[in-house]
Structures are given as structure tokens and as C-alpha cells.
Design a protein around this motif. Structure first.
Motif, PDB file in Angstrom:
ATOM      1  N   THR A 100       2.800 -10.205 -23.596  1.00 38.03           N
ATOM      2  CA  THR A 100       2.907  -8.830 -24.105  1.00 38.03           C
ATOM      3  C   THR A 100       4.361  -8.384 -24.244  1.00 38.03           C
ATOM      4  O   THR A 100       4.663  -7.502 -25.048  1.00 38.03           O
ATOM      5  CB  THR A 100       2.136  -7.857 -23.187  1.00 38.03           C
ATOM      6  OG1 THR A 100       2.531  -8.051 -21.824  1.00 38.03           O
ATOM      7  CG2 THR A 100       0.640  -8.050 -23.316  1.00 38.03           C
ATOM      8  N   ASN A 101       5.268  -8.970 -23.469  1.00 40.82           N
ATOM      9  CA  ASN A 101       6.692  -8.669 -23.658  1.00 40.82           C
ATOM     10  C   ASN A 101       7.204  -9.231 -24.979  1.00 40.82           C
ATOM     11  O   ASN A 101       8.075  -8.642 -25.622  1.00 40.82           O
ATOM     12  CB  ASN A 101       7.513  -9.244 -22.508  1.00 40.82           C
ATOM     13  CG  ASN A 101       7.450  -8.369 -21.267  1.00 40.82           C
ATOM     14  OD1 ASN A 101       7.198  -7.180 -21.364  1.00 40.82           O
ATOM     15  ND2 ASN A 101       7.663  -8.962 -20.104  1.00 40.82           N
ATOM     16  N   VAL A 129      -0.579  -2.234 -16.029  1.00 43.45           N
ATOM     17  CA  VAL A 129      -0.727  -2.736 -17.403  1.00 43.45           C
ATOM     18  C   VAL A 129      -0.818  -1.573 -18.387  1.00 43.45           C
ATOM     19  O   VAL A 129      -0.152  -1.560 -19.425  1.00 43.45           O
ATOM     20  CB  VAL A 129      -1.973  -3.643 -17.531  1.00 43.45           C
ATOM     21  CG1 VAL A 129      -2.179  -4.073 -18.987  1.00 43.45           C
ATOM     22  CG2 VAL A 129      -1.831  -4.871 -16.640  1.00 43.45           C
ATOM     23  N   PHE A 130      -1.649  -0.563 -18.057  1.00 40.35           N
ATOM     24  CA  PHE A 130      -1.768   0.603 -18.937  1.00 40.35           C
ATOM     25  C   PHE A 130      -0.429   1.316 -19.070  1.00 40.35           C
ATOM     26  O   PHE A 130      -0.059   1.766 -20.164  1.00 40.35           O
ATOM     27  CB  PHE A 130      -2.819   1.568 -18.397  1.00 40.35           C
ATOM     28  CG  PHE A 130      -4.205   1.308 -18.925  1.00 40.35           C
ATOM     29  CD1 PHE A 130      -4.466   1.352 -20.290  1.00 40.35           C
ATOM     30  CD2 PHE A 130      -5.249   1.026 -18.071  1.00 40.35           C
ATOM     31  CE1 PHE A 130      -5.746   1.124 -20.782  1.00 40.35           C
ATOM     32  CE2 PHE A 130      -6.531   0.791 -18.551  1.00 40.35           C
ATOM     33  CZ  PHE A 130      -6.776   0.842 -19.912  1.00 40.35           C
ATOM     34  N   SER A 131       0.296   1.451 -17.969  1.00 39.29           N
ATOM     35  CA  SER A 131       1.583   2.139 -17.998  1.00 39.29           C
ATOM     36  C   SER A 131       2.566   1.432 -18.930  1.00 39.29           C
ATOM     37  O   SER A 131       3.253   2.074 -19.743  1.00 39.29           O
ATOM     38  CB  SER A 131       2.148   2.211 -16.579  1.00 39.29           C
ATOM     39  OG  SER A 131       3.403   2.854 -16.567  1.00 39.29           O
ATOM     40  N   LEU A 134       1.306   1.906 -22.635  1.00 34.19           N
ATOM     41  CA  LEU A 134       1.529   3.245 -23.180  1.00 34.19           C
ATOM     42  C   LEU A 134       3.000   3.518 -23.448  1.00 34.19           C
ATOM     43  O   LEU A 134       3.342   4.335 -24.311  1.00 34.19           O
ATOM     44  CB  LEU A 134       0.959   4.294 -22.215  1.00 34.19           C
ATOM     45  CG  LEU A 134      -0.573   4.315 -22.137  1.00 34.19           C
ATOM     46  CD1 LEU A 134      -1.038   5.229 -21.022  1.00 34.19           C
ATOM     47  CD2 LEU A 134      -1.172   4.756 -23.471  1.00 34.19           C
ATOM     48  N   ALA A 135       3.882   2.850 -22.714  1.00 31.55           N
ATOM     49  CA  ALA A 135       5.313   2.989 -22.979  1.00 31.55           C
ATOM     50  C   ALA A 135       5.663   2.428 -24.361  1.00 31.55           C
ATOM     51  O   ALA A 135       6.592   2.904 -25.023  1.00 31.55           O
ATOM     52  CB  ALA A 135       6.121   2.267 -21.902  1.00 31.55           C
ATOM     53  N   LYS A 140      -0.894   6.110 -29.874  1.00 34.64           N
ATOM     54  CA  LYS A 140      -2.318   5.787 -30.041  1.00 34.64           C
ATOM     55  C   LYS A 140      -3.153   6.567 -29.023  1.00 34.64           C
ATOM     56  O   LYS A 140      -3.259   6.183 -27.858  1.00 34.64           O
ATOM     57  CB  LYS A 140      -2.535   4.284 -29.893  1.00 34.64           C
ATOM     58  CG  LYS A 140      -1.819   3.472 -30.985  1.00 34.64           C
ATOM     59  CD  LYS A 140      -1.989   1.988 -30.777  1.00 34.64           C
ATOM     60  CE  LYS A 140      -1.376   1.197 -31.936  1.00 34.64           C
ATOM     61  NZ  LYS A 140       0.067   1.448 -32.116  1.00 34.64           N
ATOM     62  N   PRO A 141      -3.804   7.655 -29.460  1.00 34.41           N
ATOM     63  CA  PRO A 141      -4.582   8.493 -28.542  1.00 34.41           C
ATOM     64  C   PRO A 141      -5.680   7.726 -27.802  1.00 34.41           C
ATOM     65  O   PRO A 141      -5.939   8.006 -26.626  1.00 34.41           O
ATOM     66  CB  PRO A 141      -5.195   9.554 -29.465  1.00 34.41           C
ATOM     67  CG  PRO A 141      -4.322   9.582 -30.665  1.00 34.41           C
ATOM     68  CD  PRO A 141      -3.813   8.187 -30.833  1.00 34.41           C
TER      69      PRO A 141
END
Length: 430
Positions: A100-101, A129-131, A134-135, A140-141
Motif C-alpha cells: 500500500t505504500n 490500516v484505516f488511519s 484515510l490519510a 472518499k466518504p
């Protein structure tokens, strides 16, 4: 690169020895794992790496976890998880983070990591992971909503969920879905607290003090006020009212929303349509419903109330917008004034087909209503419905379901007539 790969393989040795020692894997299988893992490690440490190689690595490790789980159940061995599963889970998380990076824009990759964490990793890992996601993807709501729901459902943290919804609204201050789910979350939290209070009272324990404001859904009301201050649409207000109606402790909140709807949104035909249909759903008196005559009277009373609201709406609007509720009112009046003739439904179908842009959903509704009245004996009606679906407006894939229903509902000779004529239709002779 070879030294790095060799080191990573050596790091696996303790867990592989444990797998063999406790009888979960054989010596031959351990050697096979080392061989396959070495090949996968080399692919991850090339100068040019592919996303597919990372996915293949993760999938292979997950397959090992699944196999370990099955074999544990088979031999009834539940020990040494810290020495066996934990290193594998840690390794998979590490590979996901590398992936993901590198491919930050791939939302599906992020969500795959979330799904893995939900099944195998610690609950705290999901939040991380979510944090991180979202960064990268604050625009994306849906991801904000997923993260907040995870905090509430996976970690039982309403405070963290609330914090995420508030952050989401900074990025999306007028997003209806964010507000709807935030409103729902506060009601779910309130429901949970009410259940906890009830259980403590039942056990005659008074260990926690519950705020009356929170127990009466005041936090949800705060969300409602904020939401409707920014989004002034009847449809949105009604959507929040429908969410509140799911919960059995929200009468006061529902009344507040209804008053707001009636006071501030009467220029929208949806308000009148909603209020009129509520009349149809209004509960009757218990004694009245004990007899057939009483039930008929109750239905008549509700229909009359519904029509009165529609009439009031038509007079109030007095614009082109009133055409929608006028049609709805006509529909109510026409329909529970039964019995109706087949000719009446045929005429409704004909009128719809004569429109400039006929609506297939309306045609289906008329056929369905006609079949409620005549579906046990009128084979011709079923065939007409099938032919409609075979036409330019229909969906031919629906024909099989209609045929199955016809065979189920038709009675006596009408079954044989339908079968014969349906065969002719299929062969192009009807």
C-alpha cells in the motif's frame, strides 16, 4: 538481495520447527514451504516489483494460515499460537504495508488489508490500516463510513466512531450518506447503552451512571439538527426519520422530526406523499380489529385519512409539483374500492403504454395487481405478462420466474391451457 532473502527465510525457522514439532506439518511439507517462500521472497526484492507478486505472497501466507486452522481442529491442538500464527500474521501485515505504500491509490488493496485484519489480526491493527488509508484517500466518504463502522462494530468504541464521522464532515460537510450513517451510529450507541442499563438493573447492580440525555437519543437529535441545517431537503429529512423509526425508543425524536418536516418542508410534494402514506400505516384500535367488519372499517378509516392528506397537499402546492401526489392519491382511491374488473386493469395497462415514455415498472405493478385478483384462473393474463417482458421495454430473463409462478398459482383446466399456449409462444406460433 540474496542476503536479505536468506535472512527472511531464517526468520521463519522457529515457526516452521514448531509446526513440525507439534505435528501440524510434516518435514516434507516444511521443506516445500521453505522452497516456495524463497521464490516468493526473491520476487519481492527485485529492482522492479509487481503488485501481483505481493498479492501472490499474501495469498500463499493466508493459505498456510487456513491450513493450520483446519489441522488444529483436526488434531484438537490449540496451543503455541504466539510461536506459529502470530509471526505469519505479522509478516502478512508487513507485506501489505509495503504494497500500500507503493500503490497508494489502489483502494482495493487497502480494503484487502482491512479484510485480512478483520479475520486474522488484532482489532487495533484495523484502526491503523484505516488511519493510513484515510490519510491518502480523505476524498472518499465511503471509506470514512467504513472506518467509523469498524470502530463501533469491531472495537465497540462509539467515541472513536464519532470522532471519525466528525473528521469526515470536515472533508464532506454536505454529504447525505455520512450524516445518515452518523445519525444511525448515535442511535445504535444509545440502543447499546439502554440494553446495558436494563441488564444491570435486572442484576440489581448500580455500577454505572447513565446520562438521561444520551439514553433519550439527544446526541442523535444534535446530529439531526446539524445535518438539516446544511441539507434542507424533504427527502433527506424523511430518510433520517426512517432510520429513527427502526429503533423502538425514538418516539420523541420521531415526533420532533415530523414536526420539522410539517413546519418547514410543505412546499415539497414528497412531504405530502410521505404524510399521506403514514395514514395508511396508522395502527387501529385493538377491539376494532377483532372482527371482519371492524377490520374493514379500520382500512376505510385509514384510506380516508390518506386521501384527505393528499387533497390538502394538492391544494397547498397548486403547482406542477402536485401532479405526483395527485397520481398517488388516485392510486389509493382506485385500490383496498375493490373488487375491480379485469377490464379495469387492462385499461390501466393500455393507458400506460399510450404514454410518450411508458414505464415498465408501472406496467409490472398493474400486472401484479391484476394477478392478485385473477391469477388463479386467468391463464391469458399470465401469458400477456410474459409477452410484455419479451417486448422492447421488458427483461426476458424475468419470464422464467413468471412461468414458475403461473404454474404454482393457476388451478384446474387453466393450468393445461397455460402450458399449451406457453409452448406455442416459445415456438413462435402464438
Amino acid at each position: 538481495m540474496a542476503e536479505i532473502v536468506q535472512q527472511r527465510i531464517e526468520d521463519r525457522i522457529p515457526e516452521l520447527e514448531q509446526l513440525e514439532r507439534v505435528g501440524l506439518f510434516t518435514k516434507k511439507e516444511v521443506k516445500s514451504i521453505i522452497k516456495r517462500a524463497t521464490a516468493l521472497e526473491y520476487k519481492l526484492h527485485r529492482l522492479i516489483v509487481n503488485k501481483e507478486d505481493f498479492i501472490a505472497y499474501v495469498q500463499y501466507e493466508i493459505n498456510i494460515l487456513e491450513l493450520i486452522k483446519k489441522r488444529r481442529a483436526h488434531i484438537h491442538y490449540q496451543f503455541k499460537r504466539e510461536e506459529i500464527e502470530y509471526p505469519i500474521i505479522h509478516r502478512i501485515n508487513s507485506v501489505f504495508r509495503r504494497a500500500t505504500n507503493k500503490w497508494k491509490d489502489d483502494v482495493q488493496l487497502w480494503l484487502s488489508h482491512v479484510a485480512f485484519c478483520k479475520k486474522w489480526a488484532t482489532k487495533g491493527q484495523i484502526s491503523k490500516v484505516f488511519s493510513a488509508m484515510l490519510a491518502i484517500h480523505p476524498d472518499k466518504p465511503a471509506l470514512w463510513i467504513m472506518a467509523a463502522k469498524s470502530e463501533l462494530e469491531d472495537r465497540s468504541s462509539s467515541e472513536s466512531a464519532r470522532h471519525l464521522f466528525l473528521r469526515a464532515l470536515r472533508f464532506h460537510p454536505n454529504n447525505k450518506k455520512v450524516y445518515q450513517e452518523y445519525f444511525r451510529m448515535e442511535l445504535l450507541h444509545c440502543e447499546k447503552l439502554r440494553k446495558q442499563k436494563k441488564e444491570l438493573e435486572k442484576a440489581e447492580m448500580d455500577l454505572v451512571s447513565f446520562s438521561p440525555e444520551i439514553l433519550s437519543a439527544k446526541l442523535a437529535e444534535v446530529v439531526y439538527r446539524d445535518a438539516t441545517g446544511k441539507i434542507k431537503e424533504a427527502e433527506f429529512v424523511i430518510s433520517l426519520l426512517n432510520i429513527a423509526a427502526i429503533f423502538d425508543f425514538t418516539k420523541e425524536l420521531q415526533d420532533f422530526i415530523l414536526q420539522d418536516l410539517q413546519a418547514n418542508y410543505t412546499e415539497d410534494s414528497l412531504t405530502w406523499d410521505f404524510m399521506a402514506k403514514r395514514e395508511l400505516e396508522a395502527p387501529g384500535a385493538g377491539e376494532e380489529l377483532q372482527t371482519a367488519k371492524g377490520r374493514a372499517s379500520d382500512i376505510s378509516r385509514r384510506e380516508e385519512g390518506c386521501c384527505q392528506v393528499y387533497e390538502e397537499g394538492v391544494k397547498s402546492l397548486n403547482t406542477g409539483m402536485s401532479s405526483h401526489i395527485h397520481r398517488e392519491r388516485t392510486d389509493v382511491v382506485i385500490w383496498e374500492n375493490r373488487p375491480l374488473s379485469k377490464a379495469f386493469f387492462t385499461r390501466m395497462i393500455q393507458i400506460e403504454k399510450e404514454q410518450e415514455t411508458p414505464k415498465m415498472n408501472s406496467l409490472r405493478e398493474y400486472y401484479e395487481r391484476a394477478l392478485q385478483e385473477f391469477g388463479t384462473s386467468d391463464d391469458d393474463l399470465w401469458l400477456q405478462y410474459i409477452q410484455e417482458e419479451l417486448g422492447p421495454l421488458g427483461q426476458p430473463e424475468n419470464c422464467g420466474k413468471i412461468h414458475w409462478r403461473a404454474m404454482k398459482f393457476l388451478e384446474g383446466e387453466s393450468v393445461e391451457r397455460f402450458t399449451s399456449r406457453y409452448t406455442l409462444l416459445q415456438t413462435g406460433h402464438l
